[in-house]
Design an enzyme around this catalytic site. Structure first.
Site, PDB file in Angstrom:
ATOM      1  N   LYS A 287       0.844  -1.215   0.000  1.00  8.40           N
ATOM      2  CA  LYS A 287       0.000   0.000   0.000  1.00  8.40           C
ATOM      3  C   LYS A 287       0.869   1.251   0.000  1.00  8.40           C
ATOM      4  CE  LYS A 287      -3.596  -0.114   2.742  1.00  8.40           C
ATOM      5  NZ  LYS A 287      -4.853  -0.140   1.947  1.00  8.40           N
TER       6      LYS A 287
ATOM      7  N   ARG B   9      -3.546   2.912   8.500  1.00 12.73           N
ATOM      8  CA  ARG B   9      -3.840   1.661   7.788  1.00 12.73           C
ATOM      9  C   ARG B   9      -2.608   0.776   7.736  1.00 12.73           C
ATOM     10  NH1 ARG B   9      -8.351   2.363   3.968  1.00 12.73           N
ATOM     11  NH2 ARG B   9      -9.045   4.511   3.961  1.00 12.73           N
TER      12      ARG B   9
ATOM     13  N   GLY C  82      -7.937  -7.208   4.174  1.00 11.14           N
ATOM     14  CA  GLY C  82      -8.792  -7.310   5.354  1.00 11.14           C
ATOM     15  C   GLY C  82      -8.191  -8.056   6.516  1.00 11.14           C
TER      16      GLY C  82
ATOM     17  N   MET D  90      -5.514  -7.275   8.381  1.00 13.22           N
ATOM     18  CA  MET D  90      -4.970  -6.439   9.458  1.00 13.22           C
ATOM     19  C   MET D  90      -5.855  -5.215   9.643  1.00 13.22           C
ATOM     20  SD  MET D  90      -0.906  -6.950   8.816  1.00 13.22           S
ATOM     21  CE  MET D  90      -1.045  -6.605   7.079  1.00 13.22           C
TER      22      MET D  90
ATOM     23  N   ARG E 172      -3.108  -1.488  -6.004  1.00 11.07           N
ATOM     24  CA  ARG E 172      -2.317  -2.703  -5.800  1.00 11.07           C
ATOM     25  C   ARG E 172      -2.732  -3.717  -6.854  1.00 11.07           C
ATOM     26  NH1 ARG E 172      -5.243  -4.670  -0.154  1.00 11.07           N
ATOM     27  NH2 ARG E 172      -7.313  -5.013  -0.995  1.00 11.07           N
TER      28      ARG E 172
ATOM     29  N   HIS F 104     -15.520  -8.015   1.659  1.00  8.02           N
ATOM     30  CA  HIS F 104     -14.463  -8.856   2.233  1.00  8.02           C
ATOM     31  C   HIS F 104     -14.603 -10.296   1.777  1.00  8.02           C
ATOM     32  CE1 HIS F 104     -12.866 -11.544   5.405  1.00  8.02           C
ATOM     33  NE2 HIS F 104     -11.855 -10.708   5.380  1.00  8.02           N
TER      34      HIS F 104
ATOM     35  N   ARG G 141       0.015 -48.349 -12.306  1.00 15.80           N
ATOM     36  CA  ARG G 141       0.044 -49.258 -11.146  1.00 15.80           C
ATOM     37  C   ARG G 141      -0.790 -50.495 -11.450  1.00 15.80           C
ATOM     38  NH1 ARG G 141      -1.028 -43.677  -8.121  1.00 15.80           N
ATOM     39  NH2 ARG G 141      -2.337 -43.615  -9.960  1.00 15.80           N
TER      40      ARG G 141
ATOM     41  N   SER H  80      12.864 -43.983 -11.473  1.00 17.22           N
ATOM     42  CA  SER H  80      11.726 -43.129 -11.136  1.00 17.22           C
ATOM     43  C   SER H  80      11.647 -43.082  -9.620  1.00 17.22           C
ATOM     44  CB  SER H  80      10.429 -43.684 -11.720  1.00 17.22           C
ATOM     45  OG  SER H  80       9.343 -42.841 -11.392  1.00 17.22           O
TER      46      SER H  80
ATOM     47  N   GLY I 148      10.005 -42.773  -6.333  1.00 18.79           N
ATOM     48  CA  GLY I 148       8.671 -42.866  -5.731  1.00 18.79           C
ATOM     49  C   GLY I 148       8.667 -42.052  -4.448  1.00 18.79           C
ATOM     50  N   THR I 149       8.323 -40.774  -4.567  1.00 10.78           N
ATOM     51  CA  THR I 149       8.531 -39.857  -3.441  1.00 10.78           C
ATOM     52  C   THR I 149       7.581 -40.095  -2.272  1.00 10.78           C
ATOM     53  OG1 THR I 149       7.154 -38.214  -4.577  1.00 10.78           O
ATOM     54  CG2 THR I 149       9.543 -38.042  -4.866  1.00 10.78           C
ATOM     55  N   ASN I 150       6.454 -40.775  -2.509  1.00 13.75           N
ATOM     56  CA  ASN I 150       5.553 -41.063  -1.384  1.00 13.75           C
ATOM     57  C   ASN I 150       6.243 -42.000  -0.394  1.00 13.75           C
ATOM     58  OD1 ASN I 150       3.665 -39.606  -2.811  1.00 13.75           O
ATOM     59  ND2 ASN I 150       2.555 -41.379  -3.556  1.00 13.75           N
ATOM     60  N   ASP I 151       6.706 -43.160  -0.885  1.00 11.47           N
ATOM     61  CA  ASP I 151       7.362 -44.119   0.005  1.00 11.47           C
ATOM     62  C   ASP I 151       8.737 -43.634   0.439  1.00 11.47           C
ATOM     63  OD1 ASP I 151       5.273 -45.825   0.159  1.00 11.47           O
ATOM     64  OD2 ASP I 151       6.154 -47.453  -1.000  1.00 11.47           O
TER      65      ASP I 151
ATOM     66  N   CYS J 224       7.497 -39.912  -9.577  1.00  7.99           N
ATOM     67  CA  CYS J 224       6.111 -40.306  -9.865  1.00  7.99           C
ATOM     68  C   CYS J 224       5.235 -40.348  -8.621  1.00  7.99           C
ATOM     69  CB  CYS J 224       6.082 -41.664 -10.570  1.00  7.99           C
ATOM     70  SG  CYS J 224       6.791 -42.995  -9.596  1.00  7.99           S
TER      71      CYS J 224
ATOM     72  N   TYR K  78      11.724 -35.778 -16.128  1.00 14.62           N
ATOM     73  CA  TYR K  78      10.260 -35.654 -16.169  1.00 14.62           C
ATOM     74  C   TYR K  78       9.682 -35.751 -14.768  1.00 14.62           C
ATOM     75  CZ  TYR K  78       9.918 -40.738 -15.532  1.00 14.62           C
ATOM     76  OH  TYR K  78      10.003 -42.026 -15.035  1.00 14.62           O
TER      77      TYR K  78
END
Length: 901
Positions: free
Chosen positions: A27, A97, A106, A108, A340, A456, A562, A782, A784-787, A849, A869
């Site tokens: 602002k 302000r 809104g 603050m 803004r 708001h 899978r 590849s 496997g980022t979950n496990d 993956c 990838y």
């Protein structure tokens, strides 16, 4: 010795820089820029974000030298406007302000008309010749100061106003007379005194505590919640803008408004906003009165409208982006109070970016960077089926597009609590205030009875991508009874409603939704993104239908198919259970023969849909218990069978039930025999294929027979077979041997050659560390980022929900590591595994993956470490494509900056 320069805490608008948002806040930077451009801006100054941080470091006391600089700034304002702060005859009033570097609409606090007391209110009346106006300004100041600085509940002041307005003919705040306003001021002061407070009579003390209150609001709950949702650091602090007041509540030629240079919901290039005559700024955004569309100002005050439209266009051209501007008209003179970058919906973001590029206002690279991945995701949200004949309860303003369903709640706290328990809720309010933000985050949608398109609720919902209908005036909300009514229909807490933010309709019950129709602008921005990105984007797809959807969203292959998902369904699951529970190789092979043609058919459909694009098929991975009934279910079924046997009407019925009991007991024994204490780290993945090679052989035969069939149809097949859960290079070597054997057998039988690659999923820390030796037998990796996340942290993804939210809340973890890749730990393993793998085999293809393949931050990391990838769910593909392009463009920008440096 050189004299130490005092810290500069305060900048006059004309001394500030529009580029310095970090110091002056958005602002303050905007006001400085407009002032220096010669636009009509009331004079003022900015107290910096550094002062805010120093305030907290100093035990919530104003830092040394700040107050003196504030008073000096005030004297400069006094000189410009010809009024004096605290002067009983000719008083200067100011607004106070907040304004952080990032827009937090809104979240603050703001105090208007500061400087009024029992003496200066009389001076203001004489100065303007309007007693009613002066008293109206005073009652606004008293309620705002009481709420913001002293913490008195807003509802208490609102009840006073409602009581007095109800006694007027028109029922509006503009119908209140001077005597009414005096009584309201007295009532407001009484409320404040009842809470052991009093408004200081000294205007300078008012200003000092107001600045401190705005600083304190930076760490208020709603601001903290907003920053957490939008990933804004707590360390930035907020600036405070102190500005000479201009008054929109001085009669029919005065007013206030908020406008966007383009439509924030649709992106249409047309001035869009709302205003109220004889009002102050908070009236518009708070939704207390329903405002008029900005186009009507052209009729009521044509000269003002013309000047405003010209300035709005100038600001958009200058900033090269859609602007959100606030203005006040004081007795026919226009004043600009803010500019803004405007919050916008996903659809608007895409349209504005494309059209601004076509207008040559920005280039295509900037257009791609202007659209956030979250905004692209919004476009894929469902919409209400236009064919529905569901009951329309109410119609309001289409404040934020999309469709959402949920159970009605009336309290933001309850919305948060129920959502935490997994419930879907719709928050229904008279109008929202910043204190409702946590409930808005938790809700599926927001409905308000009051407020316009710039209220708001509307602005915050659009910024979050939440469905919202505002100004549904026919809703009669009764908080005490926890219900709302519309034309005789009563809806109570807990009942389901559907909100259509694209049309402004609210429906009773759960209404069917459909996938949205994507605009030509969407495909245009996606095509631009594809030209800039280096990372390829694939899909996780397990069926021909998934593959078809993936192609529609721009998949460049399947990064994870899978195969275990193909075993569900009555016929397939029965054969799978038969295989698991079989004794001996022969029995298992007999059961697998039933599955082979089913798997082959699935692969044929996927290969056809992908039309030569790479397809990575993962061999069977999960623990076998996932295909079996649970012990608890079997024990429950046994108990029911025993009870039925006791109550059997005939011996024949009893014999039949006893046979079922024997079969169920046999099944229970076998299930207990296969049960593991920790199945996710047990007999699964490549371990299953190594001990039961017939499973690997069946799957590979289905894969290669399908590939030969599709290739025989003169269609290209690009095949990749992935071995899961490898931690030892010998595991992969032995599994590859089986795959190669089956490949040669099938190709010999079919009389054709199919090119294929064999790789592995890196999902265990040891595999990442030993990537160089594993790479000797792999054509690709590849991650496997979950496990990999589970095994690196020692966390169960299914159980960690009990404590991870607390970890994030207490800053033990910055983000949920299952949603955003942990770069320091898991990311280090991926980086290390990639480097070691490519050191052993330079042409090794590498991707990820897991769920992180659709997360923008994780995609940026994959680009940074030079992966080939990412692969994600089909509906995340557009997000991944855009995020990959933005990562590439960010790298280019960083490179050009370093070159200039």
């Amino acid at each position: 010795m050189a004299e130490q320069t005092a810290q500069k805490w305060v900048y006059l608008f004309e001394d500030g820089s529009g580029e310095d948002k970090a110091l002056l806040g958005g602002k303050g930077a905007g006001l400085s820029e407009m002032t220096r451009a010669g636009l009509p801006v009331p004079p003022g100054f900015v107290v910096t974000t550094e002062a805010c941080n120093a305030f907290f470091e100093n035990g919530k006391n104003l830092p040394e030298g700040l107050w003196e600089q504030v008073k000096e700034g005030l004297s400069k304002i006094e000189a410009k406007v010809g009024k004096r702060f605290g002067d009983p005859k000719n008083p200067l009033l100011v607004s106070v302000r907040s304004g952080a570097a990032f827009s937090m609409p809104g979240m603050m606090d703001t105090v208007l008309n500061l400087g009024l007391n029992e003496e200066t209110v009389q001076g203001l009346a004489e100065q303007t010749g309007d007693l009613r106006f002066a008293l109206d300004a005073y009652r606004r100041f008293a309620s705002l100061f009481g709420e913001i600085v002293m913490g008195v509940a807003h509802e208490k002041f609102e009840r006073v106003m409602d009581r007095f307005k109800a006694q007027t003919k028109g029922g509006s705040d503009t119908d209140l007379k001077a005597d009414d306003l005096r009584d309201i001021i007295a009532a407001e002061k009484q409320i404040i005194v009842a809470e052991q407070h009093a408004i200081p009579e000294d205007p300078y003390e008012q200003l000092r505590v107001a600045i401190a209150a705005v600083f304190n609001s930076w760490m208020g709950r709603r601001a903290v919640d907003y920053r957490r949702v939008n990933r804004i650091p707590d360390s930035l602090g907020t600036a405070v803008n102190v500005q000479a007041m201009v008054f929109g509540n001085m009669g029919s030629e005065s007013g206030t408004g908020v406008a966007f240079t383009r439509n924030p919901s649709t992106g249409e290039k047309k001035l869009y906003g709302e205003y109220l005559l004889n009002a102050q700024g908070e009236d518009v955004v708070a939704g207390i009165r329903t405002p008029n569309p900005i186009s009507q100002l052209k009729k009521e005050l044509p000269a003002v409208f013309k000047e405003f439209a010209s300035i709005a266009n100038l600001l958009e051209q200058h900033y090269r982006d859609m602007q959100d501007v606030e203005f006040t008209i004081e007795r026919g003179k226009l004043w600009m109070l803010q500019t803004r970058t405007g919050k916008r919906s996903g659809a608007a973001a895409v349209r504005i970016a494309v059209e601004m590029a076509q207008e040559k206002l920005i280039d295509r690279a900037l257009a791609v960077q202007r659209v956030t991945p979250e905004q692209i995701d919004q476009l894929l949200h469902p919409t209400v089926d236009p064919k529905t004949d569901a009951t329309v309860l109410a119609t309001g303003l289409p404040a934020s597009p999309g469709a959402a369903q949920g159970q009605v709640v009336f309290s933001p706290d309850e919305a948060e609590e129920l959502a935490r328990e997994g419930a879907k809720v719709v928050l229904v309010r008279q109008e929202t205030s910043p204190d409702d933000f946590h409930g808005m985050v938790a809700a599926q949608a927001i409905v308000t009875a009051r407020g316009g398109m710039t209220s708001h609720a509307a602005v915050v919902a659009r910024g979050m991508g939440k469905t919202c209908v505002s100004g549904a005036g026919s809703l009669e909300i009764d908080y005490s009874q926890q219900q709302f009514s519309v034309n005789g229909t009563v809806v109570t807490k807990g009942e389901w409603i559907t909100v259509d933010g694209s049309t402004g309709r609210v429906f009773l019950g759960q209404v069917p939704t459909i996938l949205p129709t994507l605009s030509s602008d969407f495909y245009e921005i996606m095509s631009w993104a594809d030209r800039f990105r280096r990372l390829r984007v694939r899909a996780n797809a397990d069926t021909p239908r998934d593959a078809k959807v993936a192609r529609q969203f721009g998949a460049e292959g399947i990064g994870l198919c899978r195969t275990e998902h193909m075993f569900f369904g009555d016929q397939r699951l029965a054969a799978m259970r038969e295989m698991i529970l079989s004794d001996g190789v022969g029995a298992r092979e007999k059961a697998l023969e039933k599955l082979l043609p089913l798997q082959r058919g699935d692969f044929v459909g996927i290969f056809r849909e992908m039309a030569g694009l790479p397809v990575t098929i993962r061999l069977l991975d999960p623990p076998l218990h996932e295909f079996l009934p649970s012990v608890d279910d079997l024990l429950s079924e046994l108990a029911e069978l025993k009870m039925a046997a006791r109550l059997a009407a005939t011996l024949a019925d009893m014999d039949k039930l006893l046979d079922e009991i024997d079969e169920k007991r046999r099944l229970l024994r076998q299930v207990v025999r296969t049960r593991e204490s920790n199945p996710m780290l047990g007999f699964r993945g490549c371990r299953l294929g190594l001990l039961f090679p017939e499973v690997t052989r069946m799957q590979c035969r289905a894969i290669f027979e399908a590939a030969c069939q599709v290739q025989g149809e003169k269609k290209k097949v690009t095949l990749e077979i992935m071995v899961p859960l490898v931690s030892l290079s010998e595991e992969l070597r032995q599994q590859r041997e089986v795959i190669d054997q089956v490949a040669q057998q099938v190709m010999g039988e079919q009389g054709m050659t199919v090119e294929y690659h064999v790789g592995t999923m890196i999902e265990l820390p040891r595999a990442a560390l030993m990537a160089d030796s594993i790479a000797a037998h792999a054509d690709f990796f590849s991650f496997g980022t979950n496990d990999l996340t589970q095994t690196t942290f020692g966390l169960s993804r299914d159980d960690s929900g009990r404590f991870l939210p607390t970890y994030i809340e207490r800053r033990i973890l910055p983000e949920d590591p299952f949603q955003m890749l942990d770069r320091e730990g898991v990311g280090q393993l991926i980086r290390l595994g990639s480097e070691r793998g490519r050191a052993a085999k330079p042409d090794l293809k590498i991707g990820i993956c897991g769920e992180h393949g659709g997360d923008p931050s994780s995609i940026a990391f994959c680009h940074e470490i030079n992966l080939d990838y990412v692969s994600c769910s089909p509906f995340r593909l557009p997000v991944a494509r855009l995020a990959a392009a933005q990562a590439a463009l960010g790298e280019l920008a960083a490179g050009s900056i370093s070159e200039k440096a």
